[in-house]
Motif scaffolding. Structure first.
Motif, PDB file in Angstrom:
ATOM      1  N   TYR A   1      42.204  34.219  40.995  1.00  0.00           N
ATOM      2  CA  TYR A   1      41.964  33.977  42.538  1.00  0.00           C
ATOM      3  C   TYR A   1      42.295  32.470  42.791  1.00  0.00           C
ATOM      4  CZ  TYR A   1      40.247  38.713  41.874  1.00  0.00           C
ATOM      5  OH  TYR A   1      40.144  40.169  41.435  1.00  0.00           O
ATOM      6  N   VAL A   2      42.715  32.349  44.140  1.00  0.00           N
ATOM      7  CA  VAL A   2      42.669  31.028  44.512  1.00  0.00           C
ATOM      8  C   VAL A   2      42.186  30.767  45.870  1.00  0.00           C
ATOM      9  CG1 VAL A   2      44.309  28.963  44.760  1.00  0.00           C
ATOM     10  CG2 VAL A   2      44.622  30.602  42.743  1.00  0.00           C
ATOM     11  N   LYS A   3      41.508  29.786  46.295  1.00  0.00           N
ATOM     12  CA  LYS A   3      41.183  29.414  47.352  1.00  0.00           C
ATOM     13  C   LYS A   3      41.644  28.066  47.732  1.00  0.00           C
ATOM     14  CE  LYS A   3      37.195  28.712  50.619  1.00  0.00           C
ATOM     15  NZ  LYS A   3      35.706  29.036  50.958  1.00  0.00           N
TER      16      LYS A   3
ATOM     17  N   VAL B   1      35.802  39.396  50.692  1.00  0.00           N
ATOM     18  CA  VAL B   1      36.531  39.235  49.330  1.00  0.00           C
ATOM     19  C   VAL B   1      35.864  40.013  48.282  1.00  0.00           C
ATOM     20  CG1 VAL B   1      37.438  37.431  47.863  1.00  0.00           C
ATOM     21  CG2 VAL B   1      37.856  37.041  50.066  1.00  0.00           C
TER      22      VAL B   1
ATOM     23  N   MET C   1      41.570  25.554  44.598  1.00  0.00           N
ATOM     24  CA  MET C   1      40.221  26.082  43.903  1.00  0.00           C
ATOM     25  C   MET C   1      40.222  26.995  43.062  1.00  0.00           C
ATOM     26  SD  MET C   1      38.676  25.248  47.656  1.00  0.00           S
ATOM     27  CE  MET C   1      37.078  24.663  47.701  1.00  0.00           C
ATOM     28  N   THR C   2      40.280  27.029  41.911  1.00  0.00           N
ATOM     29  CA  THR C   2      40.763  28.155  40.968  1.00  0.00           C
ATOM     30  C   THR C   2      39.674  28.335  39.842  1.00  0.00           C
ATOM     31  OG1 THR C   2      41.746  26.795  39.309  1.00  0.00           O
ATOM     32  CG2 THR C   2      43.099  27.307  41.056  1.00  0.00           C
ATOM     33  N   SER C   3      39.954  29.258  39.116  1.00  0.00           N
ATOM     34  CA  SER C   3      39.184  29.668  37.613  1.00  0.00           C
ATOM     35  C   SER C   3      39.093  28.664  36.673  1.00  0.00           C
ATOM     36  CB  SER C   3      39.417  31.042  37.482  1.00  0.00           C
ATOM     37  OG  SER C   3      40.735  30.992  36.452  1.00  0.00           O
TER      38      SER C   3
ATOM     39  N   GLU D   1      48.403  38.382  46.958  1.00  0.00           N
ATOM     40  CA  GLU D   1      47.467  39.280  48.089  1.00  0.00           C
ATOM     41  C   GLU D   1      46.928  38.264  48.605  1.00  0.00           C
ATOM     42  OE1 GLU D   1      47.189  42.629  48.586  1.00  0.00           O
ATOM     43  OE2 GLU D   1      48.501  43.508  47.154  1.00  0.00           O
ATOM     44  N   VAL D   2      47.036  38.462  50.318  1.00  0.00           N
ATOM     45  CA  VAL D   2      46.082  37.497  50.838  1.00  0.00           C
ATOM     46  C   VAL D   2      44.567  38.283  51.086  1.00  0.00           C
ATOM     47  CG1 VAL D   2      45.680  36.463  53.160  1.00  0.00           C
ATOM     48  CG2 VAL D   2      47.820  36.319  52.117  1.00  0.00           C
ATOM     49  N   LEU D   3      43.762  37.619  50.332  1.00  0.00           N
ATOM     50  CA  LEU D   3      42.390  38.449  50.467  1.00  0.00           C
ATOM     51  C   LEU D   3      41.611  37.962  51.793  1.00  0.00           C
ATOM     52  CD1 LEU D   3      41.010  38.091  46.909  1.00  0.00           C
ATOM     53  CD2 LEU D   3      42.199  39.953  48.073  1.00  0.00           C
ATOM     54  N   ASP D   4      41.662  36.784  52.184  1.00  0.00           N
ATOM     55  CA  ASP D   4      41.102  36.347  53.530  1.00  0.00           C
ATOM     56  C   ASP D   4      41.858  35.229  53.960  1.00  0.00           C
ATOM     57  OD1 ASP D   4      39.353  35.189  55.415  1.00  0.00           O
ATOM     58  OD2 ASP D   4      37.827  36.547  54.757  1.00  0.00           O
TER      59      ASP D   4
ATOM     60  N   CYS E   1      33.091  29.909  36.832  1.00  0.00           N
ATOM     61  CA  CYS E   1      34.359  29.219  37.310  1.00  0.00           C
ATOM     62  C   CYS E   1      34.260  29.026  38.764  1.00  0.00           C
ATOM     63  CB  CYS E   1      35.429  30.489  37.348  1.00  0.00           C
ATOM     64  SG  CYS E   1      36.138  31.103  35.729  1.00  0.00           S
ATOM     65  N   TYR E   2      35.027  27.883  39.195  1.00  0.00           N
ATOM     66  CA  TYR E   2      34.744  27.369  40.358  1.00  0.00           C
ATOM     67  C   TYR E   2      35.022  28.311  41.787  1.00  0.00           C
ATOM     68  CZ  TYR E   2      36.183  23.937  44.271  1.00  0.00           C
ATOM     69  OH  TYR E   2      36.128  23.541  45.528  1.00  0.00           O
ATOM     70  N   VAL E   3      35.991  29.202  41.394  1.00  0.00           N
ATOM     71  CA  VAL E   3      36.626  30.255  42.368  1.00  0.00           C
ATOM     72  C   VAL E   3      35.407  31.413  42.657  1.00  0.00           C
ATOM     73  CG1 VAL E   3      38.182  31.745  40.995  1.00  0.00           C
ATOM     74  CG2 VAL E   3      38.807  30.996  43.623  1.00  0.00           C
TER      75      VAL E   3
ATOM     76  N   LYS F   1      36.180  43.606  48.675  1.00  0.00           N
ATOM     77  CA  LYS F   1      37.635  43.938  48.423  1.00  0.00           C
ATOM     78  C   LYS F   1      37.684  44.161  46.755  1.00  0.00           C
ATOM     79  CE  LYS F   1      40.541  42.376  52.179  1.00  0.00           C
ATOM     80  NZ  LYS F   1      41.541  41.405  52.544  1.00  0.00           N
TER      81      LYS F   1
ATOM     82  N   ASP G   1      39.803  32.185  55.278  1.00  0.00           N
ATOM     83  CA  ASP G   1      39.437  31.549  54.100  1.00  0.00           C
ATOM     84  C   ASP G   1      40.160  30.838  53.264  1.00  0.00           C
ATOM     85  OD1 ASP G   1      36.795  30.402  53.422  1.00  0.00           O
ATOM     86  OD2 ASP G   1      36.331  32.400  52.431  1.00  0.00           O
TER      87      ASP G   1
ATOM     88  N   LEU H   1      32.960  30.969  45.217  1.00  0.00           N
ATOM     89  CA  LEU H   1      33.660  31.071  46.470  1.00  0.00           C
ATOM     90  C   LEU H   1      34.066  32.211  46.919  1.00  0.00           C
ATOM     91  CD1 LEU H   1      35.854  28.024  45.893  1.00  0.00           C
ATOM     92  CD2 LEU H   1      34.166  27.930  46.931  1.00  0.00           C
TER      93      LEU H   1
ATOM     94  N   GLN I   1      44.941  36.202  46.029  1.00  0.00           N
ATOM     95  CA  GLN I   1      45.005  36.691  44.810  1.00  0.00           C
ATOM     96  C   GLN I   1      46.265  36.663  44.068  1.00  0.00           C
ATOM     97  OE1 GLN I   1      43.045  40.822  44.295  1.00  0.00           O
ATOM     98  NE2 GLN I   1      45.026  41.382  43.080  1.00  0.00           N
TER      99      GLN I   1
ATOM    100  N   PHE J   1      42.036  32.378  51.250  1.00  0.00           N
ATOM    101  CA  PHE J   1      41.766  33.207  49.801  1.00  0.00           C
ATOM    102  C   PHE J   1      43.015  34.068  49.336  1.00  0.00           C
ATOM    103  CE2 PHE J   1      37.499  32.861  47.826  1.00  0.00           C
ATOM    104  CZ  PHE J   1      37.813  33.370  46.621  1.00  0.00           C
TER     105      PHE J   1
END
Lengths: 750, 750
Positions: free
Chosen positions: A463-465, B486, A469-471, A444-447, B474-476, B489, A450, B479, A454, A452
């Motif tokens: 979640y990944v940016k 985000v 950039m992750t958890s 899912e594209v959250l933004d 967590c890093y994300v 959401k 950005d 963000l 899911q 961002f």
């Protein structure tokens, strides 16, 4: 309940065209000559047991793409486009998708049609279908449109009506009404968008039309149940009960064997639900003019049509009404595409009423669509089937289909690093999304701006940016890397070579240390470097005055200045993921190599034709520019753009090695030894980083990493680009995005 | 080996004044009248079993502050200042530190001097000391200076000399030489900085000088071993062997009972090390004019003096040479502070040579220090003891000490939210550092501008930026919180109330939705809000033109615009740490309340005298300004600065509630119910946040959180300020920094 009156309510009107869509699109995998593929469903797609988006239908060659549900037509089409990119580039490059609903020429023996290699239960089901219907009929493909009116629309309608007291009952009644009407009026869709005029070799075993028709698939020659089945659309309870009875009586092996043009769907999370949540329209032929089989005009028509059908009067004789729909639909379906329909009067009155409906409620519909619907009523040759017949121009349908298929195939492979529908996002994110979809991870594209997203896999959400950039990384770790001084302190303490040096807040203290540095090679730089401003490098002994000037220069940019030892050597980016070096990249400044014939300008233009090169960071490499900086650089070396270089002579157009200014990326992963890799991994560990781009200066990587001054770590990057590793200028591509996915989902099979 | 010649080498000279320092400073806890404290060592300091910085020496009242080792004098002094702030504010506010080396009046009975309540072993050791030396003598306090020449200096020296082939042996020989010289010449330090002229009541049980002296502590009346102990300074091996022998013979209970002015120290990590790593100077009296007992001039003198002593010729008759030092030191120590010393000639020749040394090598020493050393040689009354005697001006030494002590006590408590030495850092970081030091967590500031610190407790290291950006998140996650869309959401999907709304990239689409919003209260705002620019709030029905204008206004600030439901109510900040709400804060715009007498201007000035109010975010509250915005705000309410407000009348000077513009912070933690707290905790959990400031709009917190529209989450903050919770304008202070420490170090006892 008068929908016309309800639709006029101010609280309802803003939501009339709000709806949710989900598409399921089948198509046959064929080779580039249009023969059914002999290969298995691509193994790169992971297990079909749970892949949410890419499945196989009846046959092993019959790919089914399933989009997630989306709240607008552009959104769902973009999902479909994305899935097409993924399936295309997951298949062998010698295969493509057949763009027609009617299958390509089938083998003479049914045995050569391979049933999809799914679970035993699924195979048994398909074997039953093969026995009952014959394998050939099952090879037809189409699109199922799952359609749901927006919750806001239903809420607004419910608030304005007074017939129903229960919201769910109201919704169910509305869908039921719409389904009855759709089954009655679906000939209109068949007239507009039917697109199956011919069958190819070995499809029909029985007699069949000899003339082209609008849609074999939607006619009685198409895909339908063997016997007349009594499934009631009088109420949802009756519908479910009659289906269950047919299964109990053995007339259907399962409910899904019921091949109606409309299925009533309840919320799958609630098996006993008495409410219809959405309806599934199953009468959509593949649009062969569209690379993805369907377009926005078609979906807009369906949406407005369903809305329009709401306003039709309630029917009492439901069975007869639906039976009438079947007859008219078959009639229209087997008409010649160029023929004025026998239902021309009905089509005309529909169009008049439909147009008035659109204009009365000021539905936000592209006027070109409305004009096209009108034209199609007036001119049968402008219907989809008509256009296809015109396009064939007497040629064999298969030849045309191969040509169209090849064009779509070429497009899907033109920029393999991009992902259709999301080309505006950063390349690393596009590649990560590609890999995720391929492996069955839901995206899912959250933004979008950005970067961002899911990701969900087997019930677990991450979640990944910006693609990495992750958890999995701690919050403080990238903050550490962002601060060069802190990074250096931690790495030095952990025993790694970093350029020694000092930080100064005070000009005089910095100046006083001249004696400490005068015999060394040093870099004087502002603590926070911005585009390299304020940096001076002294490669050999230097005067106090020069040193002073360098300090003044640096202090102009920042209130803190670093004086560091300058390390001579080559810079390599070690990309560490999950305690492993997954890629090593050497970046070389923009350059060309002479051939004794072409000018520098021509050589640059040649090099820029590489499909990997583009502009604005949406390509793995940037085009080399022929600008002022490049001209100046050449001039310093005694060249101009129009000089011809001798064969083999290499000229650099830039001093800096950035990919963004036309540099080359060269994969060095296999060339550099384990000892250096261990250093990068251990350094990432010292910082606590899971994902990290470690920049090492190495004078000579042939030398052991343990030798003195064999390396120095100059920087650790917390969001290193991954696309340049996937598509390097030279050397092997490394799919680091897959490693990121594996880090996030250790159970993922890649 | 000629150090004079070595020191002249260009490779050596830049490092001459490079060294490392560690300080151990004892002082007695007393009440505000100067009586020995009757309380235990403060319990807030956690366990003394391992506290690295704050310990007790002989007596329970005798605090010992131990700085970490630092590479410069300002750095080590700043550590000492910081430790003073921590110890002061960890003791009851009715206690202070005694500023003299000589203890305050002691109780008549020795039994009332309480031995430090440490481990059994430590108590037994102190009981032995009490028996052998009497408790009174042990009550003297001083500073131990641990001194280490910089590694770079030794490396440079070693490279230039040719007498030694082993680096460690060279270092050890150098320290040994310096120690011998220091023991010989230490009378010079005693002359300059001796500061123990008198003993107070019940210190001496034997005969004692009746005249004031330079330093009782450094004389034979001071702190020394009972019998003449033969400890050799001939070599490090001899030194260690002779100490071991004395312990074996029972003449010392442990090596630490050896009360020499210089101890030779090896690396404690290597028990059998044959090398001296640093030396410990133990003859430094507390400087009563300094709140922290010592200043930069003293440490600079010691450093330059030790360097100077290197250049002295090697001694053969070591024992005699040291014995001579003891005699001259005692002589100088018991001279009257105003008397010209009997070693005046030696002092003068030293000063001449020392000054030449400083100037020859261009040592970077403040010329004022050098001038002061010269003056002290010329004028005994300018020595530290001389100055103290002058200051006493015939008064009782105890009275003067109480006065000085109270001044330091007042200063330490003046701004209890600040941490001495680090007042330039953000307040939340200062408070976190305070708490860490207090609880025995070691703190290293990695980057002051960046608020980046390193915390170590029981061998475990954690990094923290801006007081609550840690490894625990967590890093994300931050963000995610940074992106309002985000966040919304994810929270909405998890079932929390968030303001419903939509995001628009396209002006026309946004405008087309007018009908959806026209009857609602809405906010139109740019997606990335910057200082509230581009925001329009419609609290009731609004026209399409107004809506259009609001959109234009917002699109001017950003390419994406949000239209959201406007929720009426009060905003509260819920501070969640480790799945618990640790504080709830209400922020109220800058305001004053009338008293019928004072003008608004005067009321503001009164309110601004609160020590919690300051400027530039280094105070828990900001001073209310009397600027243009405030004037305009008053004007709109019909007031001017010079109007007198009626009693009880409240007037707001600002519309916004930011603390940074003079707003009040009001703690609401106990007022708001568990149901709302649970929502904040669960919402943080849904985002995956360990540390998070959740902003909720609550129309009426007396209402149950489960009632419709009882709340809406409008924002989640990833680096919420903690200082305002610690020192609110109104209500209970909440030490959230302690919760952060506990999150990082679950074993920490707070």
């Amino acid at each position: 309940m008068d929908f016309n009156q309800l639709f006029h309510q101010p609280s309802v009107r803003p939501y009339l065209m709000s709806a949710r869509f989900g598409l399921e699109k089948e198509s046959q995998r064929v080779d580039l000559k249009g023969n059914l593929a002999k290969t298995n469903h691509p193994a790169t797609l992971g297990s079909r047991d749970f892949h949410p988006n890419i499945q196989t239908d009846f046959a092993e060659t019959q790919v089914e793409l399933i989009t997630p549900v989306r709240a607008s037509i552009p959104e769902v089409l973009r999902q479909l486009a994305m899935l097409h990119d993924v399936i295309y580039r997951s298949m062998p490059k010698e295969e493509m998708l057949w763009p027609l609903s009617m299958p390509p020429a089938l083998p003479e023996s049914e045995d050569e049609i391979i049933i999809a290699k799914l679970t035993d239960q699924e195979v048994a089901y398909r074997e039953y279908l093969a026995k009952v219907y014959g394998k050939r009929k099952q090879m037809v493909s189409g699109i199922h449109v799952n359609f749901e009116f927006a919750e806001e629309l239903f809420r607004a309608l419910f608030a304005e009506q007074d017939e129903w007291t229960d919201f769910e009952e109201f919704k169910t009644a509305t869908y039921l009404h719409v389904a009855q009407q759709y089954l009655h009026y679906r000939y209109i869709y068949t007239y507009f968008y039917g697109a199956a005029p011919y069958a190819l070799d070995n499809y029909f075993t029985e007699d069949a039309p000899t003339q082209p028709v609008r849609s074999l698939r939607n006619s009685n020659y198409g895909y339908k149940n063997k016997e007349e089945l009594k499934v009631s659309y009088r109420s949802f309870a009756c519908y479910r009960q009659s289906l269950a009875d047919l299964v109990a009586q053995g007339k259907l092996i399962a409910e899904k064997e019921f091949y109606s043009a409309v299925r009533l769907r309840h919320n799958r999370q609630v098996p006993d639900s008495a409410s219809i949540q959405y309806i599934e329209l199953r009468n959509v032929d593949l649009n062969p003019f569209e690379e993805n089989g369907i377009n926005a005009e078609q979906l807009t028509f369906l949406q407005a049509f369903l809305l329009f059908l709401c306003t039709k009067e309630k029917v009492e004789a439901v069975e007869d009404y639906i039976r009438m729909g079947e007859i008219t639909n078959h009639t229209v379906a087997i008409e010649h595409p160029f023929a004025v329909s026998s239902l021309q009067n009905e089509l005309q009155s529909f169009m008049t009423a439909f147009k008035a409906f659109i204009s009365d409620y000021q539905l936000p519909i592209d006027p070109e669509y409305v004009a096209n619907w009108e034209s199609m009523v007036a001119h049968p040759e402008l219907t989809l089937a008509g256009r296809l017949l015109t396009a064939l121009n007497g040629r064999n349908q298969a030849d045309w289909a191969v040509e169209a298929g090849l064009a779509y195939h070429k497009k899907a492979w033109a920029h393999p690093y991009q992902l259709a529908g999301y080309r505006g996002m950063e390349l690393s994110t596009q590649i990560l999304m590609f890999d995720a979809i391929q492996k069955g991870v839901q995206v899912e594209v959250l933004d979008e701006q950005d970067q961002f997203i899911q990701l969900t896999y087997q019930g677990k959400t991450e979640y990944v940016k910006k693609a990495n950039m992750t958890s999995k990384d701690c919050y403080v770790v990238p903050l550490m890397m962002e601060n060069k001084v802190v990074t250096k302190k931690i790495l030095a303490k952990a025993g790694f070579n970093v350029p020694s040096g000092a930080e100064y807040h005070d000009f005089d203290l910095a100046l006083a240390d001249y004696e400490k540095y005068r015999q060394q090679a040093i870099v004087v730089k502002p603590k926070s470097t911005n585009y390299g401003l304020g940096i001076t490098i002294f490669k050999e002994a230097f005067s106090q005055d020069d040193y002073k000037e360098a300090l003044l220069f640096a202090f102009k940019e920042d209130q803190d200045v670093l004086v560091e030892r300058f390390i001579e050597g080559t810079e390599y980016r070690f990309f560490v993921i999950n305690q492993e070096v997954q890629g090593i990249m050497l970046r070389v400044p923009a350059n060309v190599i002479g051939d004794g014939i072409h000018t520098i300008r021509e050589l640059v233009e040649q090099k820029n034709t590489d499909p990997l090169r583009g502009r604005h960071h949406r390509y793995p490499l940037e085009k080399i520019r022929l600008g002022e900086i490049e001209a100046l650089n050449l001039k310093e070396q005694g060249y101009q753009f129009d000089d011809i270089l001798a064969k083999g002579q290499k000229v650099y157009l830039r001093e800096n090695s950035n990919i963004s200014t036309g540099g080359d990326s060269i994969d060095m992963t296999d060339a550099i030894g384990e000892d250096y890799k261990t250093i990068a991994v251990q350094a990432a560990k010292a910082l606590g980083a899971e994902i990290c781009g470690m920049d090492l200066i190495i004078p000579d990587y042939q030398q052991a990493a343990s030798s003195p001054d064999a390396y120095a770590i100059i920087e650790a990057n917390f969001n290193p680009a991954m696309h340049m590793h996937a598509y390097p200028y030279q050397g092997k591509g490394r799919r680091l995005t897959l490693s990121v996915l594996q880090l996030l989902f250790p159970d993922l099979t890649v």
